[in-house]
Write a protein that holds these residues in place. Structure first.
Motif, short mmCIF file in Angstrom:
data_model
loop_
_atom_site.label_atom_id
_atom_site.label_comp_id
_atom_site.label_asym_id
_atom_site.label_seq_id
_atom_site.Cartn_x
_atom_site.Cartn_y
_atom_site.Cartn_z
N ASN A 121 13.76 -18.87 -12.17
CA ASN A 121 12.54 -18.98 -13.39
C ASN A 121 13.08 -18.71 -14.91
O ASN A 121 12.91 -17.07 -15.14
N PRO A 122 13.92 -19.41 -15.15
CA PRO A 122 14.65 -19.08 -16.63
C PRO A 122 13.53 -19.32 -17.61
O PRO A 122 13.32 -18.50 -18.74
N THR A 123 11.93 -19.55 -17.47
CA THR A 123 11.48 -19.72 -18.19
C THR A 123 10.61 -18.83 -18.58
O THR A 123 10.26 -17.61 -19.38
N LEU A 124 10.41 -17.83 -17.28
CA LEU A 124 9.95 -16.07 -16.99
C LEU A 124 11.16 -15.44 -17.58
O LEU A 124 10.42 -14.71 -17.84
N VAL A 125 12.13 -15.36 -17.34
CA VAL A 125 12.92 -15.09 -17.64
C VAL A 125 13.44 -14.62 -19.41
O VAL A 125 13.69 -13.86 -19.30
N ARG A 126 13.92 -15.88 -19.70
CA ARG A 126 12.96 -15.52 -21.26
C ARG A 126 12.28 -14.60 -21.48
O ARG A 126 12.50 -14.29 -22.94
N ARG A 127 10.66 -15.20 -21.26
CA ARG A 127 10.25 -14.75 -21.92
C ARG A 127 10.01 -13.15 -21.62
O ARG A 127 9.66 -12.20 -22.19
N LEU A 128 10.39 -11.92 -20.81
CA LEU A 128 10.36 -11.17 -20.75
C LEU A 128 11.61 -10.67 -21.13
O LEU A 128 10.87 -8.85 -22.13
N LEU A 129 12.42 -11.12 -21.34
CA LEU A 129 13.95 -10.67 -22.10
C LEU A 129 12.29 -10.76 -24.20
O LEU A 129 13.11 -9.68 -24.60
N GLU A 130 12.02 -11.28 -24.21
CA GLU A 130 11.19 -11.07 -25.45
C GLU A 130 10.47 -10.43 -25.87
O GLU A 130 10.54 -9.47 -26.45
N LEU A 131 9.87 -10.26 -24.44
CA LEU A 131 8.57 -9.03 -24.13
C LEU A 131 9.64 -7.34 -24.11
O LEU A 131 8.90 -6.77 -24.28
N GLY A 132 10.69 -7.57 -24.03
CA GLY A 132 11.25 -6.32 -23.95
C GLY A 132 12.18 -5.87 -22.91
O GLY A 132 12.08 -4.25 -22.92
N ALA A 133 12.17 -6.47 -21.80
CA ALA A 133 12.91 -6.39 -20.62
C ALA A 133 13.82 -5.70 -20.87
O ALA A 133 14.45 -6.13 -21.80
N ASP A 134 14.44 -4.85 -19.66
CA ASP A 134 15.76 -4.16 -19.97
C ASP A 134 16.61 -4.70 -19.14
O ASP A 134 17.02 -4.97 -18.02
N VAL A 135 17.70 -5.52 -19.61
CA VAL A 135 18.71 -6.15 -18.80
C VAL A 135 20.45 -5.19 -18.39
O VAL A 135 20.56 -6.02 -17.38
N ASN A 136 19.79 -3.84 -18.39
CA ASN A 136 20.45 -3.12 -18.11
C ASN A 136 20.11 -2.10 -16.83
O ASN A 136 20.86 -1.56 -16.31
N CYS A 137 19.47 -2.53 -16.46
CA CYS A 137 17.97 -1.60 -16.15
C CYS A 137 19.07 -1.90 -14.56
O CYS A 137 19.53 -3.39 -13.90
N LEU A 138 19.41 -0.56 -13.08
CA LEU A 138 19.91 -1.10 -12.56
C LEU A 138 19.17 -0.92 -10.80
O LEU A 138 17.77 -0.12 -10.94
N ASN A 139 18.80 -1.89 -9.59
CA ASN A 139 18.03 -1.53 -8.60
C ASN A 139 18.57 -0.73 -7.75
O ASN A 139 19.95 -0.05 -8.31
N TYR A 140 17.79 -0.02 -7.11
CA TYR A 140 18.72 0.26 -6.24
C TYR A 140 19.79 0.00 -5.37
O TYR A 140 21.15 1.83 -4.86
N GLY A 141 19.84 -0.97 -5.27
CA GLY A 141 21.70 -0.92 -5.24
C GLY A 141 22.20 -0.80 -6.21
O GLY A 141 24.03 -1.28 -5.74
N GLY A 142 22.13 -0.89 -7.30
CA GLY A 142 23.52 -0.56 -8.35
C GLY A 142 23.63 -1.79 -9.22
O GLY A 142 24.12 -2.21 -9.67
#
Length: 308
Positions: free
Chosen positions: A229-250
């Motif tokens: 969902n590119p629109t949601l990805v873009r909006r989350l980035l605009e809202l300050g989502a951390d692109v460097n956050c790792l899930n439990y698998g790294g």
């Protein structure tokens, strides 16, 4: 979200056999099955029966509460549950008015649904508001761990979401962060289902945009990538989502673009991801992990199937 995606465990059998009020009046029987009222809201005959049941006891409401409040179906539904499910709104309003701050408002059926859950499921925001103002507890969870707010986020109900958040200010912090039994909080559910306006509202209300769901540690940004969902990805980035956050698998969100077709998402994340986190982590399990990611599909993020 399609109303029929309400899971099968929400099917309730309104069988009134052998149910009798303390005044010896037999309640009407109904042989058909109903899925939380979603498939039968317009059954004229049953609605008529529900209204008759309520009218038969309406004269006693102000004098003797016990027979009215203690009447339940074999699935644990009260008359208030039934009135909400079958949209007998006037009777529901009457019962709510006479039950201000009474435990009756928070009775849970065998699916642990309160009247508030059912009012959201049936998209009746006016009832939601009446229930909350009368003392219904918005923190109660059903047998999937979902509060009424979870359900509103899962179904994309902006009206019910607004009413709940406006009338639950004292609990809003805990409500937006509370995970259901699949490990999803309200922000995860809104993201999974692509409701961007709800994502924005939740973040404004203080939801942690980088909160990790409890099954595999994915943030809303990870989920948006998996759902392509590119629109949601873009909006989350605009809202300050951390692109460097790792899930439990790294894995970072960018790692989840491997094997996926959307180049817009890949470009958005590549530019913002730390250089040292762009390459896949070295691990013996990398290959199998990525195969799981590639074959997961949207089905993985169904609130019931997630984590299997």
């Amino acid at each position: 979200m399609d109303v029929h995606r309400v899971s099968n465990h929400n099917v309730m059998d309104y069988n009134f056999d052998n149910m009798e009020s303390k005044h010896g009046k037999m309640l009407p029987c109904q042989e058909d099955r109903f899925d939380s009222g979603l498939d039968s809201l317009k059954e004229d005959e049953l609605v008529s029966e529900i209204e008759e049941m309520t009218l038969n006891i309406s004269e006693e409401l102000t004098q003797e509460y016990e027979p009215w409040r203690s009447a339940v179906t074999e699935d644990g539904d009260t008359l208030l549950h039934l009135a909400i499910i079958h949209e007998a709104t006037d009777h529901a309003f009457q019962m709510i008015k006479l039950s201000h701050n009474h435990p009756f408002l928070n009775v849970q059926n065998h699916q642990r649904q309160t009247a508030l859950h059912l009012a959201v499921i049936t998209e009746q925001p006016q009832l939601v508001e009446r229930l909350l103002k009368a003392g219904c507890d918005p923190r109660l969870a059903d047998d999937s761990g979902n509060t009424a707010l979870h359900i509103a986020c899962k179904r994309g109900s902006l009206a019910c979401f607004g009413v709940i958040t406006q009338n639950s200010q004292q609990h809003i912090t805990s409500m937006v962060s509370f995970p259901n039994y699949s490990g999803h909080n309200c922000l995860h559910l809104a993201s999974i289902n692509g409701y961007i306006s709800l994502v924005e509202s939740l973040v404004c209300l203080g939801a942690d945009i980088n909160a990790q769901e409890q099954c595999s540690g994915r943030t809303s940004l990870h989920l948006a990538v998996d759902l392509q969902n590119p629109t949601l990805v873009r909006r989350l980035l605009e809202l300050g989502a951390d692109v460097n956050c790792l899930n439990y698998g790294g894995f970072t969100p960018y790692h989840l673009t491997y094997g996926r077709q959307n180049e817009e998402i890949r470009c958005q994340l590549y530019e913002k991801t730390a250089q040292e986190l762009r390459e896949l982590p070295d691990s013996e399990s990398d290959e199998s992990d990525m195969e799981d990611l590639d074959s997961s599909g949207d089905e993985l993020y169904d609130d019931i199937k997630f984590g299997k």
